[in-house]
Scaffold this active site. Structure first.
Site, PDB file in Angstrom:
ATOM      1  N   GLU A 115       0.837  -1.188   0.000  1.00  0.00           N
ATOM      2  CA  GLU A 115       0.000   0.000   0.000  1.00  0.00           C
ATOM      3  C   GLU A 115       0.880   1.248   0.000  1.00  0.00           C
ATOM      4  O   GLU A 115       2.094   1.172   0.176  1.00  0.00           O
ATOM      5  CB  GLU A 115      -0.944  -0.003   1.211  1.00  0.00           C
ATOM      6  N   HIS A 237      -9.053  10.093   4.016  1.00  0.00           N
ATOM      7  CA  HIS A 237      -8.777   9.044   3.039  1.00  0.00           C
ATOM      8  C   HIS A 237      -9.079   9.595   1.652  1.00  0.00           C
ATOM      9  O   HIS A 237     -10.125  10.218   1.439  1.00  0.00           O
ATOM     10  CB  HIS A 237      -9.636   7.808   3.309  1.00  0.00           C
ATOM     11  N   ARG A 283      -1.248   9.131   2.054  1.00  0.00           N
ATOM     12  CA  ARG A 283      -2.640   9.555   1.919  1.00  0.00           C
ATOM     13  C   ARG A 283      -2.812  11.075   1.948  1.00  0.00           C
ATOM     14  O   ARG A 283      -3.662  11.613   1.238  1.00  0.00           O
ATOM     15  CB  ARG A 283      -3.489   8.925   3.029  1.00  0.00           C
ATOM     16  N   HIS A 344     -11.130  10.137   7.762  1.00  0.00           N
ATOM     17  CA  HIS A 344     -10.928   8.694   7.867  1.00  0.00           C
ATOM     18  C   HIS A 344     -10.344   8.245   9.201  1.00  0.00           C
ATOM     19  O   HIS A 344     -10.795   7.265   9.783  1.00  0.00           O
ATOM     20  CB  HIS A 344     -10.007   8.246   6.736  1.00  0.00           C
TER      21      HIS A 344
END
Length: 525
Positions: A115, A237, A283, A344
């Site tokens: 990720e 997010h 992010r 988020h």
């Protein structure tokens, strides 16, 4: 007549991964109560799609995972806490495997995905529904464990401090909780309390969080005299599904990890113009880039496209995202997904040490409720679930190392001087106003003027809500609003004290990052 007190060795508020893990660690020797304000599975843990970060592959190392976390944390992650979590992460994965969590495998080994922000494949997962699978496994074990009592639909009202009832020394003696089924406030007594209530995403209008994420533990700990740290760092997010009939549905980070591209409506890819890491940037970078492009072009959303991958690859790796989008008429094997940023993750929280201990004796905080030093100015993807497990274990070990005193003597809740609210509409109006101005003034990009406006509105709301709380019977809506306003106050006060842009906190008035910076720690008056 007030209900009688309930006595336990440990009270755990919250039924997510952190709370249930702690309960299972403590149950062999201690009587544990798990309180959750809705059903057992209604927290944020079950919504986590991506996975759990841990060094499990050849060629990866603890040093690399630590370095990736420190880079994402933008200079504010605590190196000691970071290494503590990283080095204990593999054991946490092993523990979950012994409980039967069905992690995805490939050729007989754990399948590891990658990720944004990670330098290696180290994300252990259960397809694209890791949180739900882990949560369900833990719930099944907890329900079969004799020493654990479950109290669903019980919402934390306040912690009970010794000094507030004329006792000494100062410590947490338990809590008051609203039993919604019987509409009464119950007194829970215990020498140890663990807050595992999750984050505070519902303070914003748009969020990936469930409705339960109202900052209950953070607000209660603050009222009980505990410090709060780094509350200005709210992770947005980058990719929440944009659809008129669906709220809160997250499009996992792993979609970008497996080659997903962010596009403008005309098909133009824009992330390479913002960061050399493109879609695999952390992010905060991706969320600000999307926010910039949306404002620049007047867009309601951008698009995330994974359709260049083979259809069977997409369906195998993202079965839940595929099915949910298909039910809305979006075939992600053929067309892009409309997405927007949304609040988020709460990177700050109740200040704790490596044992999960807070400033108040007898009180621990774990999971998203806590500030441990791991996340710094931005959370690295999939570091959240492993933080829950590592600190659930360390907090439990800390509690188990202490002798158990008898239950404390505390008064029951007194509701004799309050009445039923005559205008509950005030609560819903205040709730809506709070979430809208927090989104407008304290969102992805901030200014001094916006923060001043938010602070002014929060002060007015605090007065109204305190009057309501003092006068009327408590309800879940009132308690959640009270907590959200407290959290909003902490976020704005923290943001106002940071005169730079760093990680998740971006200010137009202070666009540069200072050469030296420290965590923002607020101390109750």
């Amino acid at each position: 007549m007030s209900p009688p007190s309930r006595d336990f060795d440990v009270l755990i508020v919250g039924s997510g991964l952190a709370g249930l893990s702690a309960a299972l660690h403590l149950a062999p020797t201690h009587r544990v109560a798990v309180l959750t304000k809705r059903a057992m599975s209604d927290g944020s843990s079950g919504w986590a799609q991506g996975g759990i970060a841990a060094v499990m592959a050849e060629g990866d190392s603890f040093d690399q995972h630590v370095d990736d976390t420190l880079v994402a944390g933008a200079g504010l992650s605590d190196p000691t806490a970071t290494r503590f979590v990283v080095e204990n992460a593999p054991a946490s994965i092993d523990w979950l495997r012994t409980l039967g969590v069905p992690f995805s495998q490939e050729d007989g080994r754990l399948h590891l995905t990658r990720e944004g922000g990670h330098s290696a494949r180290r994300i252990v997962h259960v397809t694209d529904a890791t949180g739900a699978a882990v949560q369900q496994t833990l719930i099944e074990h907890v329900k079969r464990t004799p020493n654990i009592a479950l109290f669903e639909h019980h919402m934390l009202v306040d912690l009970i401090r010794a000094s507030k009832i004329g006792q000494d020394p100062e410590r947490c003696l338990g809590l008051y909780a609203l039993d919604e089924v019987n509409d009464e406030v119950v007194t829970f007594r215990a020498p140890h309390t663990i807050l595992a209530t999750g984050g505070a995403g519902k303070v914003y209008l748009y969020t990936t969080n469930p409705d339960t994420a109202t900052g209950d533990g953070i607000a209660a700990a603050w009222r009980a005299g505990c410090r709060a740290t780094n509350m200005e760092f709210i992770q947005f997010h980058p990719t929440c599904l944009y659809h008129p009939h669906v709220k809160n549905f997250l499009i996992s980070e792993a979609v970008r990890g497996e080659g997903g591209r962010l596009l403008l409506p005309d098909g133009t890819r824009f992330m390479p113009n913002h960061d050399a890491r493109a879609e695999l940037a952390p992010r905060d970078v991706v969320a600000r880039a999307i926010d910039f492009e949306m404002k620049k072009h007047g867009l309601d959303c951008v698009h995330l496209d994974i359709s260049h991958q083979p259809p069977e690859f997409v369906r195998e790796h993202f079965p839940n995202i595929y099915a949910r989008c298909l039910s809305l008429g979006i075939d992600i094997t053929k067309q892009p997904i409309p997405v927007v940023p949304a609040a988020h993750y709460t990177c700050g929280g109740v200040h704790t040490d490596l044992n999960g201990a807070t400033d108040l004796a007898g009180l621990h905080a774990i999971g998203e409720t806590a500030y441990t030093g791991l996340h710094g100015a931005n959370r690295l993807a999939s570091n959240s679930l492993v933080e829950c497990m590592v600190f659930a274990r360390s907090a439990s070990q800390h509690i188990l190392s202490q002798p158990l005193p008898p239950p404390p003597d505390v008064p029951v809740w007194d509701a004799s001087r309050v009445t039923d609210a005559d205008e509950a509409v005030v609560i819903s109006h205040n709730w809506d106003e709070l979430r809208r101005f927090m989104w407008d003034y304290v969102g992805i990009v901030r200014t001094n003027k916006r923060l001043e406006r938010a602070a002014h509105r929060i002060a007015l709301l605090e007065g109204e809500i305190q009057e309501f709380y003092s006068t009327f019977h408590v309800t879940r809506d009132l308690l959640e609003l009270r907590n959200l306003v407290t959290v909003a106050h902490l976020i704005v006060a923290s943001a106002q004290s940071r005169h730079e842009s760093r990680g998740l906190h971006f200010s137009r008035d202070y666009p540069q990052m200072l050469p030296d910076s420290r965590p923002t720690t607020l101390v109750p008056a």
